[in-house]
Every structure is written in structure tokens, then in C-alpha cells.
Write a protein that holds these residues in place. Sequence first.
Motif, PDB file in Angstrom:
ATOM      1  N   SER A  80     -40.309   0.959  -2.858  1.00 20.23           N
ATOM      2  CA  SER A  80     -40.664  -0.438  -3.127  1.00 20.23           C
ATOM      3  C   SER A  80     -39.405  -1.292  -3.057  1.00 20.23           C
ATOM      4  O   SER A  80     -38.284  -0.784  -3.099  1.00 20.23           O
ATOM      5  N   TYR A  81     -39.611  -2.595  -2.933  1.00 23.00           N
ATOM      6  CA  TYR A  81     -38.474  -3.514  -2.911  1.00 23.00           C
ATOM      7  C   TYR A  81     -38.842  -4.783  -3.643  1.00 23.00           C
ATOM      8  O   TYR A  81     -40.020  -5.125  -3.812  1.00 23.00           O
ATOM      9  N   SER A  82     -37.827  -5.491  -4.104  1.00 26.79           N
ATOM     10  CA  SER A  82     -38.054  -6.752  -4.804  1.00 26.79           C
ATOM     11  C   SER A  82     -36.811  -7.625  -4.683  1.00 26.79           C
ATOM     12  O   SER A  82     -35.702  -7.121  -4.501  1.00 26.79           O
ATOM     13  N   GLN A  83     -37.035  -8.910  -4.738  1.00 26.99           N
ATOM     14  CA  GLN A  83     -35.908  -9.827  -4.821  1.00 26.99           C
ATOM     15  C   GLN A  83     -35.291  -9.679  -6.204  1.00 26.99           C
ATOM     16  O   GLN A  83     -35.969  -9.327  -7.177  1.00 26.99           O
TER      17      GLN A  83
ATOM     18  N   TYR B 196     -31.624  -8.442  -2.940  1.00 27.62           N
ATOM     19  CA  TYR B 196     -32.767  -7.527  -3.022  1.00 27.62           C
ATOM     20  C   TYR B 196     -32.364  -6.193  -3.637  1.00 27.62           C
ATOM     21  O   TYR B 196     -31.175  -5.815  -3.649  1.00 27.62           O
ATOM     22  N   GLN B 197     -33.372  -5.493  -4.139  1.00 26.51           N
ATOM     23  CA  GLN B 197     -33.234  -4.109  -4.556  1.00 26.51           C
ATOM     24  C   GLN B 197     -34.293  -3.277  -3.853  1.00 26.51           C
ATOM     25  O   GLN B 197     -35.431  -3.716  -3.688  1.00 26.51           O
ATOM     26  N   ILE B 198     -33.893  -2.075  -3.424  1.00 27.40           N
ATOM     27  CA  ILE B 198     -34.842  -1.111  -2.873  1.00 27.40           C
ATOM     28  C   ILE B 198     -34.876   0.089  -3.803  1.00 27.40           C
ATOM     29  O   ILE B 198     -33.838   0.657  -4.140  1.00 27.40           O
ATOM     30  N   ASN B 199     -36.072   0.461  -4.228  1.00 24.54           N
ATOM     31  CA  ASN B 199     -36.244   1.518  -5.219  1.00 24.54           C
ATOM     32  C   ASN B 199     -36.951   2.715  -4.585  1.00 24.54           C
ATOM     33  O   ASN B 199     -38.042   2.579  -4.024  1.00 24.54           O
ATOM     34  N   PHE B 200     -36.324   3.885  -4.675  1.00 18.53           N
ATOM     35  CA  PHE B 200     -36.901   5.129  -4.181  1.00 18.53           C
ATOM     36  C   PHE B 200     -37.330   5.972  -5.379  1.00 18.53           C
ATOM     37  O   PHE B 200     -36.477   6.442  -6.142  1.00 18.53           O
TER      38      PHE B 200
ATOM     39  N   VAL C  89     -31.764   3.508  -6.616  1.00 17.33           N
ATOM     40  CA  VAL C  89     -31.854   2.072  -6.346  1.00 17.33           C
ATOM     41  C   VAL C  89     -30.660   1.626  -5.515  1.00 17.33           C
ATOM     42  O   VAL C  89     -29.509   1.917  -5.848  1.00 17.33           O
ATOM     43  N   PHE C  90     -30.943   0.935  -4.419  1.00 20.59           N
ATOM     44  CA  PHE C  90     -29.916   0.299  -3.607  1.00 20.59           C
ATOM     45  C   PHE C  90     -30.023  -1.213  -3.809  1.00 20.59           C
ATOM     46  O   PHE C  90     -31.110  -1.779  -3.700  1.00 20.59           O
TER      47      PHE C  90
END
Length: 263
Positions: A56-59, A106-110, A118-119
Amino acid sequence: MPSLDSIHWQFRGSVFRCQLSMNYPNLGTIYFQREAGNRLTLNVHSVFVHFPSLVSYSQTASPWQELKTYPSQSVEGYSAHKMGDIQLQRQAPVNILNGMVSSKWYQINFKQNSGNLVFDLAPVNFQSAENQFARCVAGLLPKGFQELKKTTYYFSSGSSTLSDAKKSLIGDIGLYVNADPSVIAVLVDGYSDAKGNRLENLRLSRIRAEHVEESLLLAGIRPSLLQVRAHGVRALIGNPESSLNRRVVVRLVKKPAGGKDDV
């Protein structure tokens, strides 16, 4: 997130592929990529990525903004061909890149069995490299090797003429071959269905192949690369009189670094 002064987005590219990347010390690399003929992807290379069950990703707020929670969006298309490498596809890479161009973070969550990874993606030292990336994308070839390495052109019964639409596809082959010096041969194989006389079918398959050869020459391909062959009714597909047999197959042969031809 690395320290802000250590964030450096880097660009590299050609008419075949464009990349916009950032290295995360002790974590891995993340990069946007656009290949000729394909859509934008967002790729993560990290030894800590272990076939996530959800991406998932989010601002997110920048360090100097008031802390704010943004809704998270699941990534609909992603693939992990091996441990440590994952590719985000479809709309998520486009949304993230467009947002970063507008200075959004942004963040990308694995989500993984071993815990969440999290990146953080920060548009710091980003604009110059992104501008180069955008120019590179605008100059990509219409199609890449995977799309063009084998193309088939079908003909009406008794016909040896290509439509203008099919000739435009041959133009894409010409653009690619002229840009890629590793292409060492262009094979042109003509076939026919089993209607009528066998020798006449062999002659027709050669005329079809030579017609395609002529279009390839007009597209700028060097004569020394072209190898034209006629097969007549050999290698029939399904019904001997099927339209699938009235065809010319064009294949590109590349000489890879390992030395074995890639067809």
C-alpha cells in the motif's frame, strides 16, 4: 528515511529505457522505470523484501509540515519474481510520480510475515533528475525488443500486399533495429495455406516475404541484416486452409554479452 542531505535522485536512460532512482543506505534501492512500449513501473530492490502479502502507499507530511494522516491505498498490481525484488504496476507508480512532481511526500508499506517494511519517498534533490527522466520518456522508441522480437503479418487469400497499418508496424521494427547495434540479423519467413498448387504456394510465400523485406528496407534496415526464406505449405497451423497459414514472420536476432544468439 535517510537524512535529507543524503537524498539524491539519479537519472539514467536511453531510447530503450529510462530510470529515476534513489539509494537507501543499508536498505536498498527504489526506482521509477519506463521501458519502450511499456507503462511506468516503480521497482524496489531490497534484501528485506520477502514476498509481501499486501502493498500500500499513502501521501505523508514532510518534516516541516504539520503532522497529518492521509488515507492509504492498496497497490492493485505488483509482482515479485524473486525475493528482494518487487515491481509496482498499473496506476500506483503514476500517482506517486505525479504527486512527487507536485512536491508531495509518500510512503510505501510492504506487509510481510517478518514485519512491515516502509520506504519514504521524498522529492528532495528530485526536480533536475525528474526533468531528465521526463525528456527521456518523451524520446523512447515506440516499442521494445520483447514486443518486436517476433511479429507476424497475415495476408488475404492469394494476396501478397500489406495494408498501410501493417506497414506502420514495420516502421517500428526499423526504428528499433537502427537504434540497437546488438541486433545481428532480421529473419523474414514466408508461408502459405494449402489451397491450390504446391509450387504456386511456395512462389506466393516468397513474394509475400519479399514484399515484407521491401518494407523493412524502406524502414531503413540495412540489407546485410536481412535473411529472407520461403516455406510454402511447410509448418501449417491447424486447418491447412486457415488464414493463420497465410503469413510472414519477422524475427530479430540479438547477440547478447554472453555470446549466444537471442531470438
